[in-house]
Scaffold this motif. Sequence first.
Motif, mmCIF file in Angstrom:
data_model
loop_
_atom_site.group_PDB
_atom_site.id
_atom_site.type_symbol
_atom_site.label_atom_id
_atom_site.label_comp_id
_atom_site.label_asym_id
_atom_site.label_seq_id
_atom_site.Cartn_x
_atom_site.Cartn_y
_atom_site.Cartn_z
ATOM 1 N N ARG A 81 23.764 96.774 40.479
ATOM 2 C CA ARG A 81 22.817 97.881 40.264
ATOM 3 C C ARG A 81 22.488 98.029 38.778
ATOM 4 N N PHE A 82 23.503 97.927 37.922
ATOM 5 C CA PHE A 82 23.290 98.006 36.475
ATOM 6 C C PHE A 82 22.382 96.861 36.013
ATOM 7 N N ILE A 83 22.651 95.654 36.498
ATOM 8 C CA ILE A 83 21.834 94.498 36.122
ATOM 9 C C ILE A 83 20.390 94.710 36.562
ATOM 10 N N THR A 137 14.985 93.730 32.515
ATOM 11 C CA THR A 137 14.029 93.340 31.471
ATOM 12 C C THR A 137 14.551 93.620 30.065
ATOM 13 N N ASN A 138 15.794 94.072 29.967
ATOM 14 C CA ASN A 138 16.421 94.336 28.671
ATOM 15 C C ASN A 138 17.469 93.266 28.384
ATOM 16 N N PRO A 139 17.852 93.118 27.128
ATOM 17 C CA PRO A 139 18.964 92.203 26.840
ATOM 18 C C PRO A 139 20.226 92.704 27.545
ATOM 19 N N ILE A 140 20.908 91.821 28.244
ATOM 20 C CA ILE A 140 22.143 92.190 28.942
ATOM 21 C C ILE A 140 23.215 91.172 28.572
ATOM 22 N N ALA A 141 24.266 91.638 27.957
ATOM 23 C CA ALA A 141 25.433 90.787 27.701
ATOM 24 C C ALA A 141 26.394 90.983 28.866
ATOM 25 N N VAL A 142 27.020 89.910 29.321
ATOM 26 C CA VAL A 142 27.937 90.048 30.451
ATOM 27 C C VAL A 142 29.088 90.993 30.115
ATOM 28 N N GLU A 143 29.468 91.067 28.855
ATOM 29 C CA GLU A 143 30.512 92.001 28.438
ATOM 30 C C GLU A 143 30.063 93.445 28.639
ATOM 31 N N GLU A 144 28.769 93.693 28.480
ATOM 32 C CA GLU A 144 28.227 95.032 28.706
ATOM 33 C C GLU A 144 28.327 95.404 30.189
ATOM 34 N N VAL A 145 28.087 94.449 31.051
ATOM 35 C CA VAL A 145 28.189 94.689 32.491
ATOM 36 C C VAL A 145 29.640 94.980 32.863
ATOM 37 N N THR A 146 30.570 94.186 32.348
ATOM 38 C CA THR A 146 31.978 94.404 32.690
ATOM 39 C C THR A 146 32.482 95.735 32.164
ATOM 40 N N LYS A 147 31.947 96.164 31.037
ATOM 41 C CA LYS A 147 32.328 97.471 30.496
ATOM 42 C C LYS A 147 31.861 98.599 31.423
ATOM 43 N N GLN A 148 30.711 98.417 32.051
ATOM 44 C CA GLN A 148 30.174 99.428 32.962
ATOM 45 C C GLN A 148 31.065 99.645 34.189
ATOM 46 N N SER A 175 -0.462 84.629 32.797
ATOM 47 C CA SER A 175 -0.031 83.245 32.577
ATOM 48 C C SER A 175 1.488 83.203 32.419
ATOM 49 N N ILE A 176 2.016 82.003 32.480
ATOM 50 C CA ILE A 176 3.462 81.833 32.294
ATOM 51 C C ILE A 176 3.890 82.362 30.931
ATOM 52 N N ILE A 177 3.111 82.063 29.930
ATOM 53 C CA ILE A 177 3.465 82.485 28.569
ATOM 54 C C ILE A 177 3.445 84.005 28.423
ATOM 55 N N SER A 178 2.561 84.667 29.141
ATOM 56 C CA SER A 178 2.480 86.125 29.002
ATOM 57 C C SER A 178 3.629 86.845 29.706
ATOM 58 N N ILE A 179 4.327 86.150 30.573
ATOM 59 C CA ILE A 179 5.448 86.775 31.289
ATOM 60 C C ILE A 179 6.725 86.480 30.518
ATOM 61 N N LYS A 180 6.950 87.275 29.508
ATOM 62 C CA LYS A 180 8.130 87.041 28.698
ATOM 63 C C LYS A 180 9.156 88.148 28.806
ATOM 64 N N LYS A 181 8.840 89.198 29.557
ATOM 65 C CA LYS A 181 9.818 90.279 29.661
ATOM 66 C C LYS A 181 11.041 89.868 30.458
ATOM 67 N N TYR A 182 10.951 88.773 31.219
ATOM 68 C CA TYR A 182 12.093 88.306 31.995
ATOM 69 C C TYR A 182 12.849 87.171 31.320
ATOM 70 N N ARG A 183 12.392 86.781 30.127
ATOM 71 C CA ARG A 183 13.092 85.688 29.453
ATOM 72 C C ARG A 183 14.482 86.140 29.008
ATOM 73 N N ARG A 184 15.327 85.175 28.836
ATOM 74 C CA ARG A 184 16.681 85.490 28.395
ATOM 75 C C ARG A 184 16.626 85.949 26.957
ATOM 76 N N ARG A 185 17.252 87.071 26.713
ATOM 77 C CA ARG A 185 17.306 87.610 25.354
ATOM 78 C C ARG A 185 18.763 87.753 24.945
ATOM 79 N N ILE A 186 19.016 87.420 23.724
ATOM 80 C CA ILE A 186 20.363 87.567 23.198
ATOM 81 C C ILE A 186 20.407 88.836 22.360
ATOM 82 N N PRO A 187 21.272 89.801 22.757
ATOM 83 C CA PRO A 187 21.328 91.048 21.998
ATOM 84 C C PRO A 187 21.853 90.826 20.586
ATOM 85 N N ASN A 188 21.413 91.681 19.665
ATOM 86 C CA ASN A 188 21.876 91.608 18.269
ATOM 87 C C ASN A 188 23.303 92.060 18.144
#
Length: 84
Positions: free
Chosen positions: A11-13, A18-29, A71-84
């Motif tokens: 549910r959290f995922i 569409t946001n950066p999600i680190a697996v450690e963030e999920v386990t913390k939840q 287009s494929i290029i315009s759909i970037k909200k689902y790309r993998r993002r690495i949180p800062n």
Amino acid sequence: MRSQQVENAIRFIEDHLTNPIAVEEVTKQVNFSYYHFHRLFKALTGETLGGYIRKRRLTEAAIHLLHTNHSIISIKKYRRRIPN
């Protein structure tokens, strides 16, 4: 009870797909260590936590491609993002 924690993680995922999600963030939840939750998630779902996130993002991007004129290029909200 453990299956409830996996459901809570999913549910959290889904809520943050569409946001950066680190697996450690999920386990913390779900109040688990990365090591133990990774094993539990794999045992109950048959896939790794990171693999699940990747698959869901790809699925959502594919759905978006099929049902919009973007287009494929315009759909970037689902790309993998690495949180800062």
